[in-house]
Design an enzyme around this catalytic site. Structure first.
Site, PDB file in Angstrom:
ATOM      1  N   HIS A  67      21.944  39.386  27.943  1.00 19.06           N
ATOM      2  CA  HIS A  67      23.158  40.141  28.228  1.00 19.06           C
ATOM      3  C   HIS A  67      24.349  39.189  28.357  1.00 19.06           C
ATOM      4  O   HIS A  67      25.411  39.408  27.762  1.00 19.06           O
ATOM      5  CB  HIS A  67      22.963  40.945  29.521  1.00 19.06           C
ATOM      6  CG  HIS A  67      24.170  41.697  29.964  1.00 19.06           C
ATOM      7  ND1 HIS A  67      24.304  43.052  29.771  1.00 19.06           N
ATOM      8  CD2 HIS A  67      25.300  41.298  30.600  1.00 19.06           C
ATOM      9  CE1 HIS A  67      25.470  43.440  30.266  1.00 19.06           C
ATOM     10  NE2 HIS A  67      26.084  42.390  30.780  1.00 19.06           N
ATOM     11  N   GLU A  68      24.169  38.125  29.131  1.00 12.48           N
ATOM     12  CA  GLU A  68      25.262  37.166  29.334  1.00 12.48           C
ATOM     13  C   GLU A  68      25.572  36.388  28.053  1.00 12.48           C
ATOM     14  O   GLU A  68      26.717  36.050  27.795  1.00 12.48           O
ATOM     15  CB  GLU A  68      24.931  36.209  30.485  1.00 12.48           C
ATOM     16  CG  GLU A  68      24.718  36.883  31.837  1.00 12.48           C
ATOM     17  CD  GLU A  68      25.838  37.827  32.257  1.00 12.48           C
ATOM     18  OE1 GLU A  68      27.019  37.577  31.928  1.00 12.48           O
ATOM     19  OE2 GLU A  68      25.529  38.841  32.914  1.00 12.48           O
ATOM     20  N   HIS A  71      28.053  38.309  25.996  1.00 15.90           N
ATOM     21  CA  HIS A  71      29.430  38.023  26.433  1.00 15.90           C
ATOM     22  C   HIS A  71      29.878  36.678  25.859  1.00 15.90           C
ATOM     23  O   HIS A  71      30.988  36.553  25.321  1.00 15.90           O
ATOM     24  CB  HIS A  71      29.518  37.945  27.965  1.00 15.90           C
ATOM     25  CG  HIS A  71      29.378  39.240  28.675  1.00 15.90           C
ATOM     26  ND1 HIS A  71      30.250  40.291  28.524  1.00 15.90           N
ATOM     27  CD2 HIS A  71      28.462  39.657  29.593  1.00 15.90           C
ATOM     28  CE1 HIS A  71      29.881  41.289  29.312  1.00 15.90           C
ATOM     29  NE2 HIS A  71      28.793  40.939  29.972  1.00 15.90           N
TER      30      HIS A  71
END
Length: 153
Positions: A67-68, A71
């Site tokens: 998920h990170e 980003h």
């Protein structure tokens, strides 16, 4: 798992799922309380909450890292890296990263007690989560005196 193993895992996940290298730092931040991890825009580093590893295992941590990394890679490419952006949501689906992490067991805040107040004059009732100074406030409907109703039991 120590910091070096976390760094290696993050670099490996980046190459496997994104086909791009992760050139910054990934580390545990013990001060994170309500989130599994965060991507820092200025330094491009990724901070992770170690509680998720101990409580939910390596699969959950890998999901948070992916998920990170979404980003991270979108931000570096100048695309939409925020949660509401289409680029971000599309990339999450492509790599199989979760949009939200599983909540920790002990993180639920206790429910606040709801207090009931009643006007002596007109009978209007008021529900409040916070205690109210009945000497200072009056009924908004008629201007009468307010008293707290204490339930027994």
């Amino acid at each position: 798992m120590d910091e070096q193993q976390l760094q290696q895992l993050t670099e490996q996940l980046s190459l496997t799922y994104f086909k791009k290298p992760f050139r910054h730092r990934a580390y545990f931040n013990s001060r994170l309380k309500t989130t599994g991890g965060r991507y820092l825009l200025n330094s491009h580093n990724i901070e992770l909450n170690k509680k998720y590893l101990t409580e939910h295992g390596q699969n959950e941590l890998e999901g948070i890292i992916k998920h990170e990394l979404c980003h991270y890679h979108l931000h570096l490419e100048g695309k939409g890296y925020k949660h509401r952006d289409k680029d971000f949501r599309t990339l999450l689906k492509e790599v199989g990263a979760p949009r939200f992490c599983t909540p920790l067991a002990g993180e639920k805040k206790p429910q606040r007690k709801v207090r009931t107040y009643k006007c002596d004059a007109c009978g209007q009732t008021f529900l409040r989560k916070q205690k109210m100074d009945t000497n200072r406030y009056v009924c908004g409907k008629c201007g009468g005196k307010i008293k707290e109703i204490i339930k027994k039991g």
